[in-house]
Design an enzyme around this catalytic site. Structure first.
Site, mmCIF file in Angstrom:
data_model
loop_
_atom_site.group_PDB
_atom_site.id
_atom_site.type_symbol
_atom_site.label_atom_id
_atom_site.label_comp_id
_atom_site.label_asym_id
_atom_site.label_seq_id
_atom_site.Cartn_x
_atom_site.Cartn_y
_atom_site.Cartn_z
ATOM 1 N N ASP A 163 0.825 -1.208 0.000
ATOM 2 C CA ASP A 163 0.000 0.000 0.000
ATOM 3 C C ASP A 163 0.860 1.259 0.000
ATOM 4 O OD1 ASP A 163 -2.256 -1.468 -0.123
ATOM 5 O OD2 ASP A 163 -2.617 -1.455 2.056
ATOM 6 N N CYS A 164 2.001 1.193 0.708
ATOM 7 C CA CYS A 164 2.863 2.386 0.756
ATOM 8 C C CYS A 164 3.877 2.427 -0.379
ATOM 9 C CB CYS A 164 3.545 2.484 2.110
ATOM 10 S SG CYS A 164 4.271 0.941 2.659
#
Ligand code: SF4
Ligand code: SF4
Lengths: 133, 513
Positions: free
Chosen positions: B143-144
Site C-alpha cells: 500500500d505504501c
C-alpha cells in the site's frame, strides 16, 4: 623486424643438419624458441631478427631443402593502461616472455613469445591481447 | 581478548609517543614518515629503540583480490515509490533484503548476461569511474510502495550514499598455492598448472598492513586508512580474523564516491569468477620500540604454507613452509624443481600505495586517528558446523565390477556389453591394477574396423577417483570431463570399484532434490 617461422621436418630431414647449413649460408643467427624432435620428425620455432628481405631469403632456403615452413602471423600486446602488475600471468608463461623487472613492473618481450595463449585468459583485467593477421 | 590501545598493560618501553603528539608533528611539518620497506633497513641498521626515536609513522600498502568486498548504495525514492525486492545493476544482482531502496552490491556476484566477464566488482569500478549504470528492480507492491517494476540509469552522482563496505580485507598473510593433480585447476588462487607446475601467492609481505602491527597495539576500531585512493576506516575485525595464526583481517569502510578507480578494480579470475582488487594502506604510528620492531619485519621473517590446492578437501596438504622473500624472488623449489611463481597481488601497487600514504601525511592531508577500541588478538577461525555427514566415494561406489584383461578379445567384450547395461569396461592386469578402460563406443568402433584385442582399443589415460575422495569432488570431475563414470583405485593402482552418474543420482535422491 623480428619474424617467427615454424619449421616442420620429416623423419628423414630431421637427421640432416639443415639448420646449421642455412645459418652458415645466410649468416643470420635465429633464436630457437622451442624445438620438438622425435623419430617421426620435428618442429622448430625460430625467431629471426633481420631485414624483411633477408628473412624471405632464409625462408626460401629452408623450403628448397624440403622443410615445411609456416610463418606465424600473430601478435601479442600488453596494454599498459589496464595492467596493474599483479603477475598472475608470470608463472604461466613457458618462455619467460612475460617477466618482472626490478621495480616490480610486469613486461612482455614478444620476441620470446610462442603464442601459447596461456597467459591471455589468466589476466584479471584482460590486459593481454592476442591478434592474428 | 581485546588489547588496550596504546599498549597499556604491556611491558614498559623506553620510547613513548602518543598519536596526538605524532599528529602535532604532522601539523608542524616535522613528522618523520617512512614506508614499511624503508623501515626494514632502518631497524636493521640502528635497532628498534633508535628507530622508534627517529621515525614517527610507517606506511604500509597492499593491492590484491579481496573477494569479501562490496558497496552499500541508496538510490532515493522513485515516484510512485517501490520497495525493491530484487535489484540488478548492469544485470548483476545486488542484495535488496533491507529497506526499500538500499542495496548491497557484492564483488563476486556474476552478471546474468556476461557470466565471468562482468560482476559486482566491475559494477563498483564503473560506479567510481562515473559510468552510467542500468538499474532494474522488481517488487511485490504494498500500500505504501505500490510500484512493482522499475528501470532507470544512474551514476554515482545521482544516488545518495555509495559506501564501500568490506567484511574481510587485508589478510595479514595468505597461503601459497600449488597443484599436485595431473590437470590444470582454476581456483581463487589463480590458474594452477598440473604436477606442481607453478605457485601463486597473495599479500605484500613486509608491506602487509597487519603484519606491521601483528599485536594490534595501534590498529583498532576507528583507525583511519588509505582505502581505494580515499580516506577510509577500520570498523571491526574482519570475518575469519585469526590473529593467533598470523592471519588477521579487518572490516573496512569508506566513501566510494571519493575513491580512485586506479586503486579499486573489478577483475575476472580465470574459470573461477569475479572479484575486486582493493588498494589499502594503514599508517602505523611508532608509539614505542615494540611497534618499531614489528614494522621492521622483513620478507625473510614472514613465512607461509605452500599448500596443495589439488586436494578437494578443507584440510589441504601442506608441502612446506616458504618465506615471502622466496616467493618474491619469482622461483620456488618443489621436489628438486625450480617452479615459477605468480604474485597475485601487485607488489608495485602495494609499494605505490605506501608511498602515496606517506606523501599525504607529509603534505598534511592525512592525520592519524586514535582507535576507540582494539581488535581481538585471540579470536580463532572455526570450521563450518555440518549436520549431515559428507559422503565419500567408498560409501557410494559399486564394488562388483565386471572387468576384462588387455589380452581379451573384442568379441568377448562385445558380449559383456550386450549382456549388461553399462558403458564402461575397466581393463585390469594380472595383479588387478587398472591399465585402461573401454567404452561401448570403443567396442562398436573396434568391431567395425576389424580390431581383435582389447589392448588395441583401450584408453589408458583414465580419469580415476580414490575411495576417500568426497563425492562432490568426483561429481565435479565427471562434469568437467563430460564423462559418466570413473574407476576407483587405491594407492597401488588396484581397481576397487566404479562410481557412475547412476550411483551419484542415488545420493541426490537421498538429498531430497
Ligand atoms: S602467449 Fe603468453 S604465456 Fe604464451 S609465450 Fe606468449 S607471453 Fe608467454
Ligand atoms: S595478469 Fe594482466 S594485469 Fe596482471 S601482470 Fe599480467 S598482464 Fe598485467
Amino acid at each position: 623486424m623480428t619474424r617467427k617461422v615454424l619449421l616442420r621436418y620429416s623423419t628423414q630431414k630431421a637427421t640432416e643438419p639443415i639448420l646449421a647449413s642455412v645459418i652458415k649460408k645466410t649468416e643470420i643467427l635465429p633464436n630457437i624458441l622451442y624445438a620438438e624432435l622425435s623419430t617421426k620428425g620435428g618442429e622448430i620455432l625460430l625467431s629471426i631478427d633481420a631485414p624483411d628481405k633477408e628473412v624471405d631469403k632464409t625462408i626460401a632456403l629452408f623450403k628448397r631443402k624440403g622443410v615445411e615452413v609456416q610463418e606465424i602471423k600473430r601478435a601479442i600486446e600488453l596494454d599498459r593502461d589496464s595492467c596493474f602488475d599483479c603477475g598472475a600471468c608470470l608463472s604461466l608463461c613457458p618462455t619467460g616472455a612475460l617477466y618482472m623487472t626490478d621495480d616490480k613492473s610486469v613486461e612482455l618481450d614478444e620476441d620470446k613469445c610462442i603464442y601459447c595463449e596461456l597467459c591471455v585468459p589468466s589476466c584479471p583485467v584482460r590486459a593481454l591481447k592476442l591478434s592474428r593477421f | 581478548m581485546v588489547p588496550e590501545i596504546g599498549g597499556i598493560g604491556l611491558t614498559k618501553t623506553k620510547v613513548n609517543k602518543s598519536v596526538a603528539e605524532i599528529n602535532d608533528r604532522i601539523r608542524r611539518g616535522d613528522a618523520v614518515v617512512v614506508t614499511a620497506e624503508e623501515m626494514v633497513e632502518i631497524v636493521r641498521e640502528r635497532g628498534e629503540v633508535a628507530a622508534a626515536k627517529e621515525v614517527d609513522i610507517v606506511t604500509t600498502g597492499t593491492f590484491g583480490a579481496m573477494c569479501s568486498s562490496g558497496a552499500w548504495l541508496n538510490f532515493g525514492h522513485a515516484d510512485p515509490p517501490i520497495k525493491m525486492q530484487r535489484v540488478w545493476l548492469n544485470d548483476v544482482e545486488a542484495y535488496a533484503g533491507v529497506a526499500a531502496v538500499d542495496a548491497y552490491i557484492g564483488a563476486t556476484q556474476l552478471s546474468e548476461t556476461h557470466g565471468f566477464e562482468y560482476g559486482g566488482g566491475h559494477v563498483i569500478e564503473d560506479l567510481i569511474r562515473g559510468k552510467k549504470i542500468d538499474v532494474r528492480a522488481i517488487a511485490y507492491g504494498t500500500d505504501c510502495y505500490p510500484r512493482k517494476e522499475l528501470e532507470t540509469t544512474i551514476t554515482k552522482d545521482d544516488i545518495n550514499q555509495a559506501v564501500l563496505c568490506n567484511p574481510r580485507n587485508a589478510y595479514q598473510r595468505y597461503v601459497a598455492a600449488t597443484n599436485s593433480r595431473d590437470e590444470t585447476i582454476y581456483t581463487y588462487m589463480g590458474t594452477l598448472l598440473p604436477n606442481y607446475g607453478n605457485v601463486t601467492y597473495s599479500g605484500s609481505g613486509s608491506l602487509s598492513p597487519l603484519h606491521n602491527d601483528p599485536n594490534y597495539e595501534t590498529i583498532g576500531i576507528g583507525t583511519r586508512i588509505f582505502l581505494g585512493g580515499a580516506q577510509g576506516y577500520i570498523f571491526w575485525e574482519g570475518t575469519q580474523h585469526a590473529p593467533t595464526k598470523t592471519m588477521g583481517t579487518i572490516m573496512t569502510i569508506g566513501n566510494l564516491k571519493e575513491m580512485d578507480a586506479r586503486y579499486i578494480r573489478g577483475v575476472t579470475i580465470e574459470n573461477y569468477g569475479t572479484s575486486l582488487y582493493v588498494g589499502l594502506g594503514i599508517p602505523i604510528p611508532i608509539i614505542n620500540e615494540r611497534v618499531a620492531k614489528t614494522t621492521g619485519v622483513s620478507d625473510d621473517e614472514i613465512k607461509t604454507d605452500l599448500t596443495d590446492y589439488g586436494a578437494p578437501r578443507r584440510g589441504r596438504p601442506i608441502l612446506r613452509e616458504v618465506t615471502y622473500s622466496e616467493l618474491k624472488s619469482g622461483k620456488v623449489e618443489i621436489n628438486g624443481n625450480e617452479v615459477l611463481v605468480s604474485p597475485l597481488s601487485s607488489l608495485k601497487w602495494a609499494r605505490e600505495i605506501s608511498g602515496v600514504l606517506k606523501k599525504w601525511i607529509e603534505e598534511k592531508r592525512f592525520f592519524l586517528s586514535q582507535p576507540v577500541e582494539g581488535l581481538s588478538t585471540d579470536q580463532v577461525f572455526k570450521p563450518m558446523k555440518q549436520i549431515t555427514a559428507v559422503p565419500f566415494v567408498r560409501n557410494l561406489m559399486t564394488r562388483e565390477v565386471v572387468t576384462a584383461k588387455p589380452s581379451d578379445s573384442i568379441a568377448s567384450a562385445a558380449k559383456i556389453f550386450a549382456k549388461r547395461n553399462f558403458d564402461h569396461l575397466p581393463i585390469v592386469d594380472a595383479k588387478g591394477r587398472l591399465v585402461g578402460i573401454a567404452t561401448s563406443w570403443d567396442i562398436a568402433v573396434a568391431v567395425g574396423t576389424g580390431k581383435k584385442k582389447l589392448s588395441e582399443v583401450l584408453t589408458s589415460k583414465v580419469i580415476t577417483a580414490t575411495e576417500d575422495e568426497p563425492v562432490d569432488a568426483v561429481a565435479r570431475k565427471l562434469e568437467k570431463h563430460k564423462i559418466s563414470g570413473v574407476p576407483v583405485i587405491n594407492a597401488r593402482g588396484e581397481l576397487r570399484g566404479i562410481l557412475t552418474n547412476q550411483d551419484l543420482s542415488k545420493l541426490l535422491g537421498g538429498r531430497g532434490r
